[in-house]
Design a protein around this motif. Sequence first.
Motif, short mmCIF file in Angstrom:
data_model
loop_
_atom_site.label_atom_id
_atom_site.label_comp_id
_atom_site.label_asym_id
_atom_site.label_seq_id
_atom_site.Cartn_x
_atom_site.Cartn_y
_atom_site.Cartn_z
N ASP A 57 -10.01 52.64 -80.68
CA ASP A 57 -10.21 52.77 -82.13
C ASP A 57 -8.92 52.62 -82.92
O ASP A 57 -8.89 52.88 -84.12
CB ASP A 57 -10.88 54.11 -82.46
CG ASP A 57 -10.09 55.31 -81.95
OD1 ASP A 57 -9.03 55.10 -81.34
OD2 ASP A 57 -10.55 56.44 -82.15
N ASP A 59 -5.86 54.14 -82.95
CA ASP A 59 -5.27 55.33 -83.58
C ASP A 59 -3.80 55.50 -83.28
O ASP A 59 -3.20 56.51 -83.60
CB ASP A 59 -6.04 56.58 -83.14
CG ASP A 59 -5.91 56.88 -81.65
OD1 ASP A 59 -5.37 56.02 -80.92
OD2 ASP A 59 -6.35 57.95 -81.21
N SER A 90 -8.32 49.44 -88.26
CA SER A 90 -9.46 50.09 -88.88
C SER A 90 -10.42 49.00 -89.31
O SER A 90 -10.19 47.81 -89.07
CB SER A 90 -9.02 50.93 -90.09
OG SER A 90 -8.68 50.08 -91.18
N ASP A 95 -6.18 45.74 -92.96
CA ASP A 95 -5.49 46.57 -91.96
C ASP A 95 -5.33 45.79 -90.66
O ASP A 95 -5.61 46.31 -89.58
CB ASP A 95 -6.27 47.86 -91.74
CG ASP A 95 -5.41 48.97 -91.14
OD1 ASP A 95 -4.19 48.80 -91.09
OD2 ASP A 95 -6.00 49.99 -90.71
#
Length: 326
Positions: A57, A59, A90, A95
């Motif tokens: 994801d 992060d 994201s 992004d």
Amino acid sequence: MEYTRLGRIGLTVSRLGLGTMNFGWQIDEPAAHTVLDHAIAQGLNLIDTANMYGREDGDGLSERIIGTWLARTGNRNRTVLATKVYAPMSADPNDRGLSARNIITSCEASLRRLRTDRIDLFQMHHVDRTTPWEEIWQALETLTNHGKIVYAGSSNFAGWHLTRAQAVADRRHYLGLVSEQVKYNLLTRHAELEVLPAAAELGLGVLPYSPLHFGALSGALRKQRDRSPGRTLLHASDRVEPHRAALQRFEDLCADLGEEPTTVAIAWLLSRPEVTAPIIGPRTPEQLDLPVRAVTKPLPAEVLARLDEIFPPIGNGGPAPEAWAW
């Protein structure tokens, strides 16, 4: 450990770089810190990560793990810290990529996660075919002028991308690229056609990633027979089976030499004149030992010739166009 300069610049790096893609994915923070401690003790000073490493994801977990290690140990000035920008972090369409906005915001985010005031080598993780080089270099110059990055590098670029990027940087009187990180190993030799010659011509350090082809060159067939755990079995069907005959000959050669396949595969990369430092990705401290041994175990010419027989280069070998023409 041996050290060398990164391409044409004055920066000195270890002949092996520590890759951290496994941090947060296959090993947790305490285990990652142990690997980092062992790498420093072995003399490695190049630590390579990316904003998207760690979890799917995006992060930044790998960067955060390195940041906590730097804060705990105070080893920032002993390391050459490299990270990357490009991958989606994201669902936001801005992004990702190499727009000036994303380059600058991604650098700021990486600095926070890494708990440092500068990134020594800020690498573009992939070529962005939709963003002009003038915009990319403007953003990287801004970061350089503010002291947030020291050098700029690339990864997964074609030879003509390197040349185009450097031509625009030269027009701007900017240092431009200092390194290219490329997938390169005995089983994947496409870089020899144009990427390595372009890097040599431009004075770029070459940082091969996946030096063991996801474990296929680490004694995969023996590990399969022994049912040893690890990445080799995880990727057996697609990484090992297409190359079974060559890998058996390779493992037989290594046995005759009395060396582990990992050591021989890394030593072959270190023998390539364009290569600065292969990026290795150990999951345990012990997995560092065989690559480190390769630094002091150069392969004789007859072994290099045998490896070319087992893993032939692309076409006629050597750079383009001779690899496919006269």
